[in-house]
Design a protein around this motif. Structure first.
Motif, short mmCIF file in Angstrom:
data_model
loop_
_atom_site.label_atom_id
_atom_site.label_comp_id
_atom_site.label_asym_id
_atom_site.label_seq_id
_atom_site.Cartn_x
_atom_site.Cartn_y
_atom_site.Cartn_z
N ASN A 247 -14.67 -34.63 -0.47
CA ASN A 247 -15.85 -34.68 0.41
C ASN A 247 -17.06 -34.32 -0.44
O ASN A 247 -16.93 -33.61 -1.44
N SER B 114 -14.06 -31.21 4.81
CA SER B 114 -13.11 -31.80 3.86
C SER B 114 -12.58 -33.13 4.37
O SER B 114 -12.43 -33.33 5.57
N LYS C 25 -19.06 -35.15 -6.37
CA LYS C 25 -19.12 -34.35 -5.14
C LYS C 25 -20.47 -33.67 -4.92
O LYS C 25 -20.75 -33.19 -3.83
N HIS D 98 -20.80 -24.67 4.26
CA HIS D 98 -19.65 -25.56 4.28
C HIS D 98 -19.37 -26.04 5.69
O HIS D 98 -19.60 -25.28 6.64
N SER E 96 -11.29 -30.77 -2.63
CA SER E 96 -11.22 -31.64 -1.46
C SER E 96 -12.15 -32.85 -1.64
O SER E 96 -13.22 -32.74 -2.25
MG MG Z 1 -13.65 -28.18 -0.54
#
Ligand code: MG
Ligand code: AMP
Length: 343
Positions: free
Chosen positions: A146, A152, A57, A237, A144
């Motif tokens: 992503n 996400s 990630k 984010h 998540s």
């Molecule tokens: Mg996340």
């Protein structure tokens, strides 16, 4: 690495879930559906496997992972005895889109907790997720699905683009149900502190008779001064590369008028409710649904599309901050990097 795809869109085939669970047992990474968003999972008791989640990630090492379980016995195995309020919350909201932070036992590796003495526990209600944990026979750590900083993963095409060749298995069961990540809470001084809002709302928790506090980082920008209770809150984010702005008024006509005014002078993309779509006379616009549930379901895949439009500004219609609206505001404020106007 070649990624194996398991298609469970039409039918939940247990032998295929069993196959995926063997990969978890072998210390490999499996992307699987939950009712909130897709997760990228590993055996939560295997330090090396969990470290590989961070690598895949590009996730900061100080951002802890949520551990997924499928029964109360598994909770007992990994955390100290919860207090009465915590037990009540678990009874009320598990299984479901709900994560509770509890005191971790030593069996949980430090990579999962990011060195904290607590761990986030969630019991998903999604059948595939449950079976995967059951067959694996171990708790599954899963953030998540992503790349860190991106919205996400809720849709398999987006997930393929980011993780093909980086994980052993991807289980495709179509679009997820809710579309926003779980509500994260921690009990502090007998009050329930919401660290991340989600489908289980402040109002839902208050109905149990508990005092509920909203952490100040949920709608505010992290100022870098105090220690955050939920490390994930301090990171950029959901934000597309294109500049985004959210505009809201309790008076819908006023909101529409303001959005029209701003969109006249700029090359914009407007993300709006279906019912307002015809009110905007611009080349680029996207429908996001009408209800908060519909918006939650669609918003991450919409945010992933906006950079393709090549516009100067994305304008998003805002929403109330009550109920599921609190979670949507929390995600969208970050997507807009706090570029928000309420009139
Ligand atoms: Mg996340
Ligand atoms: P994700 O797994 O990507 O949905 O993000 C997990 C969220 O849960 C992040 O915002 C984390 O900061 C939060 N979280 C996980 N474990 C803990 C913990 N032990 N204490 C506080 N927050 C946590």
């Amino acid at each position: 690495m070649e990624t194996k795809y398991i298609d469970l869109k039409k039918e939940i085939e247990e032998n295929k879930i069993c196959e995926a669970s063997n990969e978890i047992k072998n210390g490999n990474l499996v992307i699987f559906p939950t009712e909130t968003v897709y997760g990228i999972g590993a055996n939560a008791l295997n330090d090396e496997a969990c470290k590989n989640i961070f690598k895949a990630k590009g996730r900061a090492g100080d951002n802890p992972l949520i551990v997924h379980v499928n029964n109360l016995e598994m909770i007992k195995q990994i955390v100290e005895e919860p207090n009465d309020i915590e037990k009540n919350l678990i009874n009320a909201f598990c299984p479901g889109p709900f994560t509770i932070i509890l005191k971790a036992k030593d069996i949980i590796p430090k990579s999962v907790t990011a060195g904290l003495d607590t761990v986030g526990i969630r019991m998903p209600s999604n059948k595939v997720a449950n079976k995967l944990i059951e067959y694996a026979g171990v708790p599954i750590a899963a953030p998540s699905a992503n790349i860190s900083g991106r919205p996400s993963g809720t849709n398999i095409e987006d997930i393929k683009n980011e993780f093909d060749g980086k994980v052993t298995v991807i289980i495709d069961s179509g679009m997820v149900d809710i579309g926003l990540e779980s509500t994260v809470v921690r009990v502090i001084n007998n009050k329930v502190r919401i660290l991340r809002p989600g489908k289980i709302t402040k109002e839902d928790i208050e109905k149990l008779g508990f005092k509920v506090e909203i952490d100040k980082n949920i709608l505010g920008k992290y100022d870098g001064k105090e220690k955050v209770l939920s490390p994930g809150m301090k990171y950029r984010h959901y934000a597309p590369n294109t500049k985004c702005m959210m505009i809201y008024s309790k008076n819908t006509e006023k909101m529409i008028e303001k959005i029209r005014e701003i969109s006249e002078s700029k090359n914009t993309l407007i993300i709006c409710r279906d019912k307002n779509y015809d009110k905007y006379n611009v080349e680029y616009k996207i429908k996001m649904g009408n209800t908060l549930e519909e918006i939650a379901h669609n918003i991450f895949s919409i945010l992933r599309k906006v950079d393709k439009y090549n516009v100067d500004l994305v304008i998003i219609e805002g929403m109330e901050k009550e109920g599921l609206g609190l979670a949507l505001n929390n995600r969208l404020l970050r997507a807009c990097e706090y570029n928000y106007l309420e009139i």
